[in-house]
Motif scaffolding. Structure first.
Motif, mmCIF file in Angstrom:
data_model
loop_
_atom_site.group_PDB
_atom_site.id
_atom_site.type_symbol
_atom_site.label_atom_id
_atom_site.label_comp_id
_atom_site.label_asym_id
_atom_site.label_seq_id
_atom_site.Cartn_x
_atom_site.Cartn_y
_atom_site.Cartn_z
ATOM 1 N N ARG A 34 -17.697 -36.988 58.382
ATOM 2 C CA ARG A 34 -18.297 -38.325 58.328
ATOM 3 C C ARG A 34 -19.660 -38.260 57.647
ATOM 4 O O ARG A 34 -20.002 -39.121 56.845
ATOM 5 C CB ARG A 34 -18.412 -38.887 59.737
ATOM 6 C CG ARG A 34 -18.791 -40.336 59.795
ATOM 7 C CD ARG A 34 -18.796 -40.781 61.270
ATOM 8 N NE ARG A 34 -18.903 -42.188 61.425
ATOM 9 C CZ ARG A 34 -17.897 -43.047 61.435
ATOM 10 N NH1 ARG A 34 -16.672 -42.614 61.282
ATOM 11 N NH2 ARG A 34 -18.098 -44.329 61.598
ATOM 12 N N MET A 35 -20.443 -37.247 57.977
ATOM 13 C CA MET A 35 -21.763 -37.094 57.364
ATOM 14 C C MET A 35 -21.630 -36.839 55.867
ATOM 15 O O MET A 35 -22.355 -37.440 55.064
ATOM 16 C CB MET A 35 -22.529 -35.942 58.032
ATOM 17 C CG MET A 35 -23.859 -35.638 57.374
ATOM 18 S SD MET A 35 -25.011 -37.022 57.377
ATOM 19 C CE MET A 35 -25.530 -36.994 59.051
ATOM 20 N N VAL A 36 -20.715 -35.984 55.473
ATOM 21 C CA VAL A 36 -20.507 -35.683 54.055
ATOM 22 C C VAL A 36 -20.048 -36.942 53.316
ATOM 23 O O VAL A 36 -20.535 -37.240 52.223
ATOM 24 C CB VAL A 36 -19.503 -34.514 53.880
ATOM 25 C CG1 VAL A 36 -19.031 -34.384 52.446
ATOM 26 C CG2 VAL A 36 -20.139 -33.207 54.354
ATOM 27 N N LEU A 37 -19.153 -37.704 53.909
ATOM 28 C CA LEU A 37 -18.693 -38.937 53.282
ATOM 29 C C LEU A 37 -19.849 -39.932 53.131
ATOM 30 O O LEU A 37 -19.988 -40.582 52.093
ATOM 31 C CB LEU A 37 -17.548 -39.554 54.096
ATOM 32 C CG LEU A 37 -16.834 -40.731 53.457
ATOM 33 C CD1 LEU A 37 -16.178 -40.331 52.136
ATOM 34 C CD2 LEU A 37 -15.785 -41.298 54.413
ATOM 35 N N LEU A 46 -14.829 -31.732 53.087
ATOM 36 C CA LEU A 46 -14.302 -32.299 51.843
ATOM 37 C C LEU A 46 -12.777 -32.242 51.830
ATOM 38 O O LEU A 46 -12.111 -33.214 51.447
ATOM 39 C CB LEU A 46 -14.882 -31.574 50.624
ATOM 40 C CG LEU A 46 -16.356 -31.828 50.337
ATOM 41 C CD1 LEU A 46 -16.879 -30.855 49.288
ATOM 42 C CD2 LEU A 46 -16.582 -33.268 49.898
ATOM 43 N N ASP A 47 -12.216 -31.107 52.268
ATOM 44 C CA ASP A 47 -10.754 -30.970 52.320
ATOM 45 C C ASP A 47 -10.129 -32.005 53.269
ATOM 46 O O ASP A 47 -9.110 -32.621 52.944
ATOM 47 C CB ASP A 47 -10.356 -29.564 52.766
ATOM 48 C CG ASP A 47 -10.648 -28.493 51.710
ATOM 49 O OD1 ASP A 47 -10.837 -28.866 50.524
ATOM 50 O OD2 ASP A 47 -10.701 -27.301 52.075
ATOM 51 N N LYS A 48 -10.754 -32.212 54.440
ATOM 52 C CA LYS A 48 -10.244 -33.198 55.404
ATOM 53 C C LYS A 48 -10.311 -34.608 54.831
ATOM 54 O O LYS A 48 -9.383 -35.402 54.994
ATOM 55 C CB LYS A 48 -11.053 -33.142 56.703
ATOM 56 C CG LYS A 48 -10.760 -31.957 57.569
ATOM 57 C CD LYS A 48 -11.635 -31.977 58.815
ATOM 58 C CE LYS A 48 -11.474 -30.698 59.608
ATOM 59 N NZ LYS A 48 -12.389 -30.640 60.753
ATOM 60 N N LEU A 49 -11.417 -34.916 54.177
ATOM 61 C CA LEU A 49 -11.590 -36.254 53.606
ATOM 62 C C LEU A 49 -10.583 -36.518 52.494
ATOM 63 O O LEU A 49 -10.027 -37.618 52.400
ATOM 64 C CB LEU A 49 -13.022 -36.426 53.091
ATOM 65 C CG LEU A 49 -14.095 -36.469 54.169
ATOM 66 C CD1 LEU A 49 -15.475 -36.307 53.554
ATOM 67 C CD2 LEU A 49 -13.997 -37.772 54.962
ATOM 68 N N ILE A 50 -10.342 -35.518 51.671
ATOM 69 C CA ILE A 50 -9.362 -35.661 50.583
ATOM 70 C C ILE A 50 -7.954 -35.797 51.163
ATOM 71 O O ILE A 50 -7.165 -36.641 50.732
ATOM 72 C CB ILE A 50 -9.484 -34.492 49.586
ATOM 73 C CG1 ILE A 50 -10.818 -34.616 48.821
ATOM 74 C CG2 ILE A 50 -8.305 -34.449 48.640
ATOM 75 C CD1 ILE A 50 -11.203 -33.391 48.013
ATOM 76 N N ALA A 51 -7.638 -34.992 52.185
ATOM 77 C CA ALA A 51 -6.317 -35.061 52.814
ATOM 78 C C ALA A 51 -6.087 -36.415 53.491
ATOM 79 O O ALA A 51 -4.968 -36.936 53.494
ATOM 80 C CB ALA A 51 -6.165 -33.937 53.840
ATOM 81 N N SER A 52 -7.153 -37.007 54.035
ATOM 82 C CA SER A 52 -7.017 -38.294 54.719
ATOM 83 C C SER A 52 -6.925 -39.473 53.743
ATOM 84 O O SER A 52 -6.550 -40.572 54.134
ATOM 85 C CB SER A 52 -8.202 -38.536 55.657
ATOM 86 O OG SER A 52 -9.377 -38.837 54.917
ATOM 87 N N GLY A 53 -7.321 -39.233 52.488
ATOM 88 C CA GLY A 53 -7.284 -40.305 51.496
ATOM 89 C C GLY A 53 -8.569 -41.116 51.419
ATOM 90 O O GLY A 53 -8.681 -42.024 50.605
ATOM 91 N N GLU A 54 -9.533 -40.820 52.272
ATOM 92 C CA GLU A 54 -10.796 -41.551 52.232
ATOM 93 C C GLU A 54 -11.673 -41.100 51.062
ATOM 94 O O GLU A 54 -12.622 -41.792 50.700
ATOM 95 C CB GLU A 54 -11.565 -41.390 53.544
ATOM 96 C CG GLU A 54 -10.935 -42.158 54.689
ATOM 97 C CD GLU A 54 -11.799 -42.209 55.932
ATOM 98 O OE1 GLU A 54 -12.945 -41.733 55.907
ATOM 99 O OE2 GLU A 54 -11.319 -42.752 56.945
ATOM 100 N N LEU A 55 -11.346 -39.948 50.485
ATOM 101 C CA LEU A 55 -12.109 -39.409 49.361
ATOM 102 C C LEU A 55 -11.127 -38.854 48.335
ATOM 103 O O LEU A 55 -10.152 -38.197 48.703
ATOM 104 C CB LEU A 55 -13.050 -38.305 49.847
ATOM 105 C CG LEU A 55 -14.059 -37.753 48.866
ATOM 106 C CD1 LEU A 55 -15.114 -38.810 48.537
ATOM 107 C CD2 LEU A 55 -14.761 -36.529 49.465
#
Length: 161
Positions: free
Chosen positions: A20-23, A59-68
């Motif tokens: 969340r912080m990285v996003l 970053l990997d989690k955000l990309i996998a979730s589609g939010e990034l």
């Protein structure tokens, strides 16, 4: 515009913790409602105060979730990676088409003027000094002043001579 993207992260993102912080840090760099920004891992490490592993996992989690979405083929001025926040961009585009700049409150509520979700009205009008009238400031100075003394003015210095 980074404010709108960052607010989307805080209000609507499903990410947690370092992700969340990285996003939010990436959203903070968005220049318009398209929600595209660039960032480097070292910068994200420093600003999130997190380890390299934690930032890369985020970053990997955000990309996998589609939010990034990582944009291939584009690099920032110093080789930074470009990212897109598609859900934030969709949300902000919907806000623009609906004519509103601010996102709606949970439950599709709109703030009512003077209501609990609006900014408080200024309770003090005119030339009065409510702080001094309420007795918050002692008449001889604050307790942190040495022995309640006031700052000497040229007049008080002349009177001491």
């Amino acid at each position: 515009m980074s404010h709108d993207a960052r607010e989307w992260v805080w209000d609507h993102s499903h990410s947690k913790g370092t992700a969340r912080m990285v996003l939010a840090l990436i959203a903070d760099r968005c220049r318009d409602r398209h929600c595209i920004a660039y960032a480097s891992v070292p910068t994200l490490i420093k600003r999130a105060n997190a380890s390299r592993t934690a930032v890369r996992d985020a970053l990997d989690k955000l990309i996998a979730s589609g939010e990034l979405v990582q944009l291939a083929g584009r690099k920032g001025p110093r080789g930074e990676t470009y990212y897109h926040l598609p859900a934030a961009a969709r949300f902000l585009a919907e806000q623009t088409t609906e004519g509103g700049r601010n996102p709606t409150l949970p439950g599709d509520q709109n703030p009512t003027p003077g209501g609990p979700e609006s900014d408080p009205a200024d309770p003090f009008e005119g030339d009065r000094n409510p702080t001094r009238e309420s007795g918050i400031w002692p008449p001889g100075g604050t307790d942190s002043d040495p022995e309640g003394a006031r700052i000497p003015t040229p007049r008080t210095i002349e009177n001491r001579r």
